[in-house]
Design a protein around this motif. Structure first.
Motif, short mmCIF file in Angstrom:
data_model
loop_
_atom_site.label_atom_id
_atom_site.label_comp_id
_atom_site.label_asym_id
_atom_site.label_seq_id
_atom_site.Cartn_x
_atom_site.Cartn_y
_atom_site.Cartn_z
N HIS A 1 0.79 -1.16 -0.16
CA HIS A 1 -0.04 0.06 0.15
C HIS A 1 0.87 1.26 0.01
N THR A 2 2.06 1.28 0.69
CA THR A 2 2.72 2.38 1.06
C THR A 2 3.35 2.64 -0.48
N ARG A 3 4.03 1.74 -1.27
CA ARG A 3 4.67 1.49 -2.60
C ARG A 3 3.60 2.43 -3.46
N SER A 4 2.16 2.17 -3.35
CA SER A 4 1.27 2.73 -4.09
C SER A 4 0.91 4.50 -3.90
N ALA A 5 1.40 4.44 -2.31
CA ALA A 5 0.81 5.86 -1.98
C ALA A 5 2.12 7.02 -2.01
N VAL A 6 3.35 6.57 -2.27
CA VAL A 6 4.35 7.47 -2.23
C VAL A 6 5.37 7.19 -3.31
N GLU A 7 6.32 8.19 -3.82
CA GLU A 7 7.16 8.17 -4.70
C GLU A 7 8.53 7.99 -4.13
N VAL A 8 8.65 8.02 -2.79
CA VAL A 8 9.82 8.10 -2.31
C VAL A 8 10.34 6.47 -1.92
N PRO A 9 11.82 6.17 -1.65
CA PRO A 9 12.29 4.89 -1.00
C PRO A 9 11.36 4.45 -0.12
N VAL A 10 11.05 2.95 -0.34
CA VAL A 10 10.32 2.39 1.03
C VAL A 10 11.33 1.42 1.53
N LEU B 1 15.42 -15.51 5.52
CA LEU B 1 15.52 -15.32 4.14
C LEU B 1 14.28 -15.30 3.82
N ARG B 2 13.17 -16.27 4.32
CA ARG B 2 12.04 -16.58 3.47
C ARG B 2 11.21 -14.99 3.84
N HIS B 3 11.39 -14.50 5.22
CA HIS B 3 10.74 -13.18 5.47
C HIS B 3 11.23 -12.08 4.52
N ALA B 4 12.42 -12.23 4.32
CA ALA B 4 13.38 -11.05 3.51
C ALA B 4 13.00 -11.27 2.15
N LEU B 5 12.87 -12.14 1.54
CA LEU B 5 12.58 -12.25 0.08
C LEU B 5 10.96 -11.65 -0.20
N ALA B 6 10.05 -12.13 0.96
CA ALA B 6 8.79 -11.72 0.68
C ALA B 6 8.56 -10.21 0.82
N VAL B 7 9.24 -9.66 1.59
CA VAL B 7 9.40 -8.13 2.01
C VAL B 7 9.65 -7.57 0.56
N ALA B 8 10.87 -8.11 -0.05
CA ALA B 8 11.48 -7.48 -1.33
C ALA B 8 10.47 -7.86 -2.29
N ASN B 9 9.55 -8.75 -2.32
CA ASN B 9 8.80 -9.03 -3.53
C ASN B 9 7.51 -8.37 -3.15
N ALA B 10 7.33 -7.64 -2.26
CA ALA B 10 6.24 -7.05 -1.96
C ALA B 10 6.32 -5.44 -2.30
N GLY B 11 7.62 -5.27 -2.56
CA GLY B 11 7.95 -3.91 -3.34
C GLY B 11 9.07 -2.94 -2.82
N ALA B 12 9.57 -3.72 -1.77
CA ALA B 12 10.35 -2.68 -0.77
C ALA B 12 11.70 -2.30 -1.47
N HIS B 13 12.22 -1.13 -1.50
CA HIS B 13 13.40 -0.70 -2.10
C HIS B 13 14.42 -1.20 -1.33
N VAL B 14 14.45 -1.18 0.08
CA VAL B 14 15.44 -1.67 0.89
C VAL B 14 14.50 -2.53 1.89
N VAL B 15 15.28 -3.69 2.20
CA VAL B 15 14.81 -4.68 3.07
C VAL B 15 15.72 -4.55 4.43
#
Length: 227
Positions: free
Chosen positions: A58-67, A84-98
């Motif tokens: 939702h935040t990726r859709s709401a802002v244009e700054v790094p998440v 690692l499972r958690h980290a890859l899920a966060v990355a796949n959700a759209g986080a620029h930085v995990v």
């Protein structure tokens, strides 16, 4: 969007706002998180930090700054994006930085920090922020390949006392070591003056969360002062 080195450099000297709510609170809703993040950006946040997969989306859709995204699982020990499972899920959700636990403690999936960082880099476009609790944590995290290190866990791992404000001594020590990666000040920064102090101590950028985005705590500060 991939966070380029130029985009990362643009965060130097800037404010990052952590937009999180605890389970059971009225604001614990991914849509609300996105709205709070967008409001923080209007106020001058150069990046935001959010917890939870839906919150990242939702935040990726709401802002244009790094998440900066993370996934808290549990309450004790290694619980900030613990595997690692958690980290890859966060990355796949759209986080620029995990953001992951960057301490030297044993990780729940048995992988080393270096193995975790390498796999995140290999399997996603995300950078890795290591949330550290001490100087030795930061040194080890840089050696493990982390792209950023933060003082997020200072005072919570038993290696350092919990200071009333930001751990300026730790910030200064890490900054003086000049590890070559951005140093992010995070943890107990409750006033603009403290944010400035953290930057002056050598931080690359400063994360503020509770003092900006947690109404229950802020209200409590005022209510207590009036008693």
């Amino acid at each position: 969007m991939i966070l380029t080195s130029e985009a990362l450099e643009s965060l130097r000297g800037q404010l990052i706002v952590s937009c999180q709510a605890y389970p059971g609170e009225p604001m614990r809703d991914p849509r609300t998180t996105g709205q709070v993040a967008a409001s923080a950006v209007i106020g001058g946040a150069a990046a935001v930090r959010v917890q939870g997969l839906s919150d990242v989306q939702h935040t990726r859709s709401a802002v244009e700054v790094p998440v900066i995204g993370l996934w808290k699982d549990g309450h004790d020990g290694v619980f900030i994006t613990p595997t690692l499972r958690h980290a890859l899920a966060v990355a796949n959700a759209g986080a620029h930085v995990v953001a992951i636990d960057g301490t030297r403690r044993r990780r729940p999936d048995g992988l080393t920090l270096a193995q975790t960082v390498a796999a995140i880099h290999a399997e996603s476009h995300a950078l890795v922020m290591a949330d550290c609790g001490s100087f030795d944590d930061a040194a080890a995290a840089v050696h493990a390949g982390a792209d950023l290190v933060g003082t997020t866990l200072s005072g919570y791992t038993g290696e350092r006392p919990k200071t009333s404000g930001p751990d300026l001594d730790l910030l200064g020590r890490i900054a003086a070591a000049d590890f070559g990666v951005p140093l992010i000040a995070e943890g107990r920064i409750h006033t603009p003056a403290q944010a400035r102090q953290a930057l002056d101590a050598g931080a690359f950028a400063v994360v503020v969360g509770t003092a900006i985005t947690h109404p229950a705590t802020i209200t409590g500060w005022f209510a207590e002062a009036l008693k």
